[in-house]
Design an enzyme around this catalytic site. Structure first.
Site, PDB file in Angstrom:
ATOM      1  N   GLU A 119       0.528  -1.594   0.297  1.00  0.00           N
ATOM      2  CA  GLU A 119       0.328  -0.523   0.019  1.00  0.00           C
ATOM      3  C   GLU A 119       0.893   1.367   0.009  1.00  0.00           C
ATOM      4  OE1 GLU A 119      -2.110   0.152   3.125  1.00  0.00           O
ATOM      5  OE2 GLU A 119      -3.741   2.113   2.463  1.00  0.00           O
ATOM      6  N   LYS A 196      -9.416   2.676  -2.272  1.00  0.00           N
ATOM      7  CA  LYS A 196      -9.773   2.198  -1.006  1.00  0.00           C
ATOM      8  C   LYS A 196     -10.926   2.700  -0.584  1.00  0.00           C
ATOM      9  CE  LYS A 196      -7.708   2.080   3.375  1.00  0.00           C
ATOM     10  NZ  LYS A 196      -5.427   1.889   4.224  1.00  0.00           N
ATOM     11  N   CYS A 233      -5.657  -2.564   2.568  1.00  0.00           N
ATOM     12  CA  CYS A 233      -5.493  -2.632   3.529  1.00  0.00           C
ATOM     13  C   CYS A 233      -6.401  -2.962   4.577  1.00  0.00           C
ATOM     14  CB  CYS A 233      -4.412  -1.556   4.215  1.00  0.00           C
ATOM     15  SG  CYS A 233      -3.373  -1.599   5.372  1.00  0.00           S
TER      16      CYS A 233
HETATM   17  N1  URP Z   1      -3.237   0.899   6.582  1.00  0.00           N
HETATM   18  C1  URP Z   1      -4.504   1.043   6.970  1.00  0.00           C
HETATM   19  O1  URP Z   1      -5.019   1.290   6.654  1.00  0.00           O
HETATM   20  N2  URP Z   1      -4.235  -0.073   8.236  1.00  0.00           N
HETATM   21  C2  URP Z   1      -5.120  -0.117   8.927  1.00  0.00           C
HETATM   22  C3  URP Z   1      -3.940  -0.941   9.894  1.00  0.00           C
HETATM   23  C4  URP Z   1      -4.833  -2.253   9.187  1.00  0.00           C
HETATM   24  O2  URP Z   1      -6.268  -2.593   8.453  1.00  0.00           O
HETATM   25  O3  URP Z   1      -4.656  -2.829  10.283  1.00  0.00           O
END
Ligand code: URP
Length: 384
Positions: A119, A196, A233
């Site tokens: 990401e 996203k 993510c």
């Molecule tokens: N980049 C992101 O969305 N991280 C959030 C934390 C997770 O999903 O573990």
């Protein structure tokens, strides 16, 4: 919580269990064993010279009479940022292009057809800081930015589909920012982009300061090597997000991520694996590696002292199959390339056995969810 000195769950199990116990633990935690791929020795040599890990595994499907096997090799890349976060923006981006270029070259040696990076791969994960400059300067056009041009060259040179998750600046719509994955065909053409859908509001993941929830739904990209989608993510915590990509026909869903051990390491081996099982598809979970330090202190809103680091990005990228099998993870502490050979026929074969699509009762959920989101909804809770 362990830092870089604790290399991986797999290494720990191998060092501490008898062969018989290890076999049983792996049967449960990893499903049917994936075959070790015989990757070229020059690829291992280049990986070792480039100081990154290289692992390769194959998933098996049964032979069919009417369909040929549909074999595709995917490459998952996890990496730390090569320059400190306070280096000039253009230098950081160039250093990342060079690093990823070297790893993609090895992926090509290993016959990878589709490669996916982590990401926001062109930048430090600076969203914890809540500062705008210089971090918003890392944003680029998805269609014409320097990173997309770089990936187009890679795609053409190596005949490889490239999934490139970036911070997007949308010049056509008021210069706003998105968390986007650009999908580039092996011809070098931009096939499209996806955004996203779910933005974290947890810990130091202050991403809602920078961009909004994606507005492109759940696109699936038909590539020469199969139908792919990208669940970025935090979307991996949302089973409906995976479901919609699968309903739209995705056979492989990539999950480029940036997440830290204190928050999510116990969720990591479960979520993408479960999504592959629940949706009769392959999932590819990718995380970044190492610690990132920022020039200015920031607080976490938890009463603790201000600090300059995000926490430990624990790598551990892996691929999961529809039959509950999964590869071992890459390490928690090194850059790496994970190559997995998939036979996409496995998706329909498992679908025919377990029938989750057939038994899904989507019409019932569609009806009930349509009611549940109404402001005057009253849940049917029956009381004595
Ligand atoms: N980049 C992101 O969305 N991280 C959030 C934390 C997770 O999903 O573990």
């Amino acid at each position: 919580m362990a830092g870089p000195e604790w290399e991986s769950l797999e290494k720990c199990l191998e060092a501490n269990l008898s062969p018989a116990d290890l076999r049983e633990v792996k049967r449960i935690l990893y499903g049917k064993e994936t075959r070790k791929l015989d990757l070229p020795s020059r690829a291992f040599k280049a990986a070792s010279e480039g100081d990154f890990e290289l692992q390769g595994y194959g998933f098996e499907a049964a032979k069919e009479q009417l369909r040929q096997p549909r074999i595709v090799r995917v490459g998952l890349v996890q990496n730390r940022i090569p320059l400190p976060a306070d280096a000039p923006v253009a230098e950081q981006v160039s250093a990342l292009h060079r690093r990823i270029g070297a790893i993609a070259e090895v992926a090509a040696m290993c016959g990878v057809n589709i490669i996916c990076f982590q990401e926001a791969w062109t930048m430090p994960f600076a969203f914890c800081t809540r500062e705008k400059l210089p971090w918003t300067e890392f944003a680029e056009s998805a269609e014409e930015g320097p990173t997309t041009r770089f990936c187009q060259k890679l795609a053409k040179k190596y005949d490889m589909v490239v999934v490139s998750p970036i911070l997007e600046r949308d010049g056509e719509h008021g210069d706003i920012l998105w968390n986007t994955a650009v999908v580039i065909s092996n011809s070098g053409a931009v096939l499209g982009k996806t955004r996203k859908n779910h933005i974290p509001r947890v810990g130091d993941f202050n991403e809602s300061t920078y961009y909004m929830e994606g507005n492109l739904g759940h696109p699936v990209f038909q590539t020469q090597f199969g139908r792919i989608a990208v669940n970025i993510c935090y979307g991996r915590h949302h089973p409906l997000n995976w479901l919609m990509y699968s309903i739209n026909g995705a056979e492989i869903i990539f999950n480029p991520s940036a997440t830290i051990g204190a928050l999510s390491e116990s969720l990591w081996p479960v979520e993408a694996r479960n999504a592959a099982i629940a949706n009769h598809c392959f999932t590819c979970a990718i995380n970044r590696v190492g610690e990132e330090h920022f020039p200015n202190e920031f607080t976490s809103g938890d009463g603790k002292k201000a600090h300059q680091d995000f926490g430990y990005f624990y790598g551990s990228s892996y691929v999961a199959g529809p039959d509950s099998s999964r590869t071992p993870g890459l390490s928690r502490n090194r850059d790496g390339l994970l190559v997995a050979e998939l036979d996409l026929n496995l998706c329909r074969q498992v679908n025919d056995i377990w029938n989750f699509k057939m038994t899904g009762r989507y019409e019932m959920y569609a009806r009930e969810l349509a009611e549940a989101i109404k402001p005057n909804y009253s849940p049917p809770v029956l009381k004595e």
